[in-house]
Design a protein around this motif. Structure first.
Motif, PDB file in Angstrom:
ATOM      1  N   CYS A 597       0.863  -1.184   0.000  1.00  0.00           N
ATOM      2  CA  CYS A 597       0.000   0.000   0.000  1.00  0.00           C
ATOM      3  C   CYS A 597       0.900   1.235   0.000  1.00  0.00           C
ATOM      4  N   PHE A 598       0.574   2.216  -0.801  1.00  0.00           N
ATOM      5  CA  PHE A 598       1.437   3.395  -0.924  1.00  0.00           C
ATOM      6  C   PHE A 598       0.660   4.544  -1.552  1.00  0.00           C
ATOM      7  N   GLU A 599       1.205   5.728  -1.431  1.00  0.00           N
ATOM      8  CA  GLU A 599       0.529   6.935  -1.929  1.00  0.00           C
ATOM      9  C   GLU A 599       1.537   8.071  -1.878  1.00  0.00           C
ATOM     10  N   ASP A 600       1.339   9.076  -2.688  1.00  0.00           N
ATOM     11  CA  ASP A 600       2.239  10.234  -2.624  1.00  0.00           C
ATOM     12  C   ASP A 600       2.122  10.924  -1.269  1.00  0.00           C
ATOM     13  N   PRO A 601       3.244  11.385  -0.724  1.00  0.00           N
ATOM     14  CA  PRO A 601       3.185  12.123   0.549  1.00  0.00           C
ATOM     15  C   PRO A 601       2.346  13.392   0.429  1.00  0.00           C
ATOM     16  N   ARG A 602       1.758  13.776   1.563  1.00  0.00           N
ATOM     17  CA  ARG A 602       0.949  14.995   1.618  1.00  0.00           C
ATOM     18  C   ARG A 602       1.702  16.049   2.413  1.00  0.00           C
ATOM     19  N   ALA A 603       1.453  17.299   2.061  1.00  0.00           N
ATOM     20  CA  ALA A 603       2.072  18.392   2.819  1.00  0.00           C
ATOM     21  C   ALA A 603       1.420  18.484   4.202  1.00  0.00           C
ATOM     22  N   VAL A 604       2.201  18.932   5.194  1.00  0.00           N
ATOM     23  CA  VAL A 604       1.596  19.176   6.505  1.00  0.00           C
ATOM     24  C   VAL A 604       0.619  20.340   6.378  1.00  0.00           C
ATOM     25  N   GLN A 605      -0.378  20.327   7.238  1.00  0.00           N
ATOM     26  CA  GLN A 605      -1.438  21.331   7.086  1.00  0.00           C
ATOM     27  C   GLN A 605      -1.094  22.664   7.731  1.00  0.00           C
ATOM     28  N   GLU A 606      -0.129  22.657   8.635  1.00  0.00           N
ATOM     29  CA  GLU A 606       0.247  23.937   9.225  1.00  0.00           C
ATOM     30  C   GLU A 606       1.778  24.073   9.202  1.00  0.00           C
ATOM     31  N   PRO A 607       2.317  24.461   8.055  1.00  0.00           N
ATOM     32  CA  PRO A 607       3.769  24.654   7.996  1.00  0.00           C
ATOM     33  C   PRO A 607       4.182  25.885   8.797  1.00  0.00           C
ATOM     34  N   THR A 608       5.450  25.945   9.138  1.00  0.00           N
ATOM     35  CA  THR A 608       5.957  27.132   9.832  1.00  0.00           C
ATOM     36  C   THR A 608       5.986  28.316   8.870  1.00  0.00           C
ATOM     37  N   ASP A 609       5.976  29.508   9.439  1.00  0.00           N
ATOM     38  CA  ASP A 609       6.123  30.723   8.640  1.00  0.00           C
ATOM     39  C   ASP A 609       6.824  31.770   9.506  1.00  0.00           C
ATOM     40  N   HIS A 610       6.892  32.999   9.032  1.00  0.00           N
ATOM     41  CA  HIS A 610       7.664  34.000   9.763  1.00  0.00           C
ATOM     42  C   HIS A 610       7.026  34.339  11.109  1.00  0.00           C
ATOM     43  N   ARG A 611       5.714  34.137  11.250  1.00  0.00           N
ATOM     44  CA  ARG A 611       5.064  34.458  12.522  1.00  0.00           C
ATOM     45  C   ARG A 611       5.172  33.299  13.521  1.00  0.00           C
ATOM     46  N   TYR A 612       5.091  32.102  13.017  1.00  0.00           N
ATOM     47  CA  TYR A 612       5.178  30.912  13.870  1.00  0.00           C
ATOM     48  C   TYR A 612       6.301  30.030  13.305  1.00  0.00           C
TER      49      TYR A 612
END
Ligand code: SF4
Length: 732
Positions: A597-612
């Protein structure tokens, strides 16, 4: 004589006899003879250590690790040693508590408590239907109790949804195994820790979360390579021969990259793959794009480190892969767990000593919940949606098949979110502390406070969830009741009543029976007369399934045999030899083959940015803390072994940039909330990461409510946060 109100030395109280009579509880034979010692399984983690309980006049006074039990062999962690203390705490809940018109909880009798509960839930069902009330239960109570709850609530009371806090720890592994192996079947035995020549630990701080398993690994005589895949240099990573400190949530890319590297090395067990699996060619094509350069960029790991790990796995003759919450608590946990399974399958590392794709369970009875709680799965790992399965269970239980819902329960997150939509109006929370442990705590608190009727059943009235309840029911805990737990290696072991429960506290089993009686469906459960009778019912439910336990000859055999691993069908050898699954290469799928079983990875839903700009990692703090510390927090000994106040681990470089020092109090903030914590400057966390233990009540103020789409397990291990030092707290 009502045994449930009789202490092991035969003492009784007038009040309890009165309550017993009013509840009409059945007579239960006293089980425990006043021996000098008896043994039982620990009530904390899934390792399933056995403890010798030393009795005076039939009541527990002390305990020590069982020296010949095949799991722990004379060892226990601090929690196990201190198991009796929380049970004997002076602030145990001793009577039902009902919220009065002034908003305060006040003691009431069981009669009133049961009447109010059934009236409130009954009115909600009448007005809003069978989805209007749900339960949230636990992996901390015996299998027999969770089975009775699932049966009473769904088949008797006619409600549809109940889930366990196992959703927070093991749901990912359940789905991963079901899809890959055809059944939720961790294949290993703990001896595999000692028989591997390569041990790969993914997202597992074994030395802290499962210290006795770590000791089993330390006893491995083969000088094994120990590979730890974890963003932090955990205690386990410090004991590894290779540590891959990857970027958080890049593990799926890494695992696909390792699969490609193994393909490139020709390290594929072609005969095993051809004979026992399906989907390998498609999997090989899928991972072909995961070059070392791509993986190195995504994970932050050097090409040399990746090549070395691939060489080590390729050269290993007995490679075992183990994972736990770092994988399970992820936005793509199921596919990550399955990538680990894929590595084991492609290299033929399964079914042989020292191998396996091995999910380590969390709670002492998470496995019991997975197979017998009647929540996601129908009894015996069956499928609610399968009419044939429903008919089988209805026949075994001698009930109308129409009483069995034709689909599984909604998941924990869906039950909680159902409060916002108006679906969930009443909730029965048993032996878990949702208001502390559920992700995105502020939302959870808001939703719990909107419920029309909240019942909490627990040992103490001061949990964050009990404090919000309309009705709190006093429950007996570990050591105060009989039943069985199933540990990580599928071993069923006994728990026993060696203590009196205080005041009017009752075993959850008898509370569920009393609710059934008061609801008017008690007759349906007349055969469910005591825990051992329920065990026999569950044995019948298991017949012919992969978890068949029909060959277990009652509780007495569990004692005699040092626990028994499932499956143990009728006719299986006794004593049961320690064993792993899939030695014959046959899996539980229709065609007997395991699936890639396999699938393309998904991006995290809350990436870091300049504020966090920081990634927040959460996890277990020490071997002395358990989950929301409801029990461990009541031991002076354990409390002395970990910091009293919440702390945040900060990399030295980040600490310098932030101009904060070890011991400073700072505020950690996410978009959802904030917590105050003491800075622990620690190079175990990488630059740009922070680590906060999950045990502190504030931690889930920060977490982001992403869930895996297949298992609906929350992702506690990744969200974006920032740190405010005191002089900047007021800065927006
Ligand atoms: Fe109990 Fe787990 Fe500690 Fe063993 S390792 S004593 S089962 S908490």
């Amino acid at each position: 004589m009502s045994g449930i109100f009789r202490s092991v030395d035969g003492r009784r109280t007038r009040e309890l006899k009165r309550v017993s009579g009013r509840l009409g509880l059945p007579q239960v034979p006293e089980r425990l003879a006043p021996d000098a010692t008896t043994s039982m399984v620990c009530g904390y983690c899934s390792t399933g250590c056995s403890l010798e309980v030393h009795l005076r006049d039939g009541v527990a006074v002390n305990l020590s690790p069982h020296v010949s039990y095949p799991v722990n062999r004379g060892t226990a962690c601090p929690k196990g040693w201190e198991s009796l203390t929380p049970m004997q705490a002076g602030d145990r809940l001793t009577s039902p508590m009902l919220r009065n018109k002034h908003g305060r909880l006040e003691p009431v009798g069981w009669d009133t408590a049961l009447s109010v509960m059934c009236e409130q839930f009954g009115a909600l069902k009448e007005a809003h239907g069978p989805e209007s009330v749900s339960f949230l239960s636990t992996g901390q109570i015996p299998t027999e109790e969770m089975a009775l709850l699932g049966a009473v609530f769904k088949f008797g009371m006619g409600f549809r949804h109940g889930d366990g806090n196992t959703r927070q720890c093991m749901a990912t592994s359940v789905v991963a195994y079901k899809q890959a192996f055809g059944f939720d079947a961790p294949p290993y035995t703990y001896a595999d820790f000692e028989e591997s020549d390569v041990v790969v630990l993914v997202g597992s701080n074994l030395a802290v979360a499962h210290p006795i398993m770590w000791q089993r690994l330390a006893a491995n005589p083969h000088d094994p390579e120990i590979i730890v895949i974890d963003p932090r240099t955990t205690e386990t990573a410090q004991g590894a021969t290779q540590h891959l400190p990857l970027a958080p949530k890049s593990d799926l890319v890494l695992l696909y990259g390792l699969a490609k590297a193994l393909l490139d090395r020709g390290a594929v067990d072609r005969s095993f793959v051809a004979a026992h699996t399906t989907g390998f060619d498609e999997f090989a094509l899928h991972v072909s794009g995961y070059s070392v350069d791509r993986v190195s960029e995504a994970t932050g790991l050097s090409a040399a480190a990746l090549e070395r790990v691939a060489d080590t796995i390729a050269d290993g003759e007995r490679v075992s892969f183990w994972w736990t919450m770092g994988v399970n608590q992820s936005h793509e946990g199921v596919r990550t767990a399955q990538a680990i399974i894929d590595l084991a399958l492609m290299t033929g590392n399964i079914g042989r000593p020292g191998t396996g794709a091995n999910s380590i369970t969390g709670q002492c009875n998470a496995m019991g919940s997975r197979l017998f709680s009647n929540t996601s799965s129908l009894f015996g790992g069956r499928d609610f949606a399968d009419a044939g399965h429903r008919a089988e269970v209805a026949a075994i239980l001698d009930i109308d098949v129409a009483r069995i819902p034709d689909g599984p329960s909604l998941a924990y997150d869906q039950i909680i979110e159902g409060i916002a939509t108006g679906m969930t109006r009443g909730l029965w929370v048993i032996a878990t502390n949702s208001a502390h442990s559920w992700i995105n705590q502020s939302d959870c608190h808001d939703l719990l406070d909107r419920l029309e009727f909240l019942v909490v059943q627990d040992l103490y009235a001061d949990t964050e969830t009990a404090q919000r309840a309309d009705l709190v029911l006093p429950a007996a805990g570990w050591g105060e009741k009989d039943g069985t737990f199933i540990n990580s290696e599928r071993r069923i072991g006994p728990v026993k009543r060696v203590l009196d429960s205080p005041g009017q506290a009752l075993a959850d089993f008898w509370i569920f029976k009393a609710v059934a009686d008061r609801w008017g469906c008690g007759e349906m459960f007349s055969a469910w007369s005591d825990p051992e009778a329920v065990f026999e019912i569950l044995q019948r439910c298991s017949a012919g399934t992969p978890c068949d336990i029909t060959g277990i000859d009652g509780y007495e055999m569990l004692d005699r045999a040092g626990g028994v691993q499932w499956p143990h069908p009728t006719g299986a050898p006794t004593p049961a030899p320690e064993r792993r699954l899939f030695a014959d290469g046959r899996f539980f799928t229709d065609d007997g083959r395991a699936r890639f079983c396999f699938e393309d990875p998904r991006a995290v839903q809350e990436p870091t940015d300049h504020r966090y700009p920081f990634v927040l990692l959460t996890g277990r703090g020490t071997t002395s803390q358990w989950h929301t510390q409801t029990r461990t927090g009541r031991s002076d000994v354990l409390r002395g072994l970990y910091p009293a106040d919440a702390y945040v681990e900060v990399n030295p470089v980040d600490a310098e940039d932030l101009r904060c020092r070890h011991g400073d109090r700072v505020r950690v903030e996410s978009r959802r909330g904030a917590m105050t914590a003491t800075v622990f400057v620690n190079a175990a966390v990488q630059c740009g990461h922070l680590f906060v233990p999950m045990h502190y009540p504030e931690t889930n103020q920060l977490t982001f409510p992403a869930v895996d789409p297949y298992s609906r397990q929350p992702s506690y291990k990744h969200c974006a946060v920032r740190i405010r030092t005191p002089e900047r707290w007021e800065v927006g």
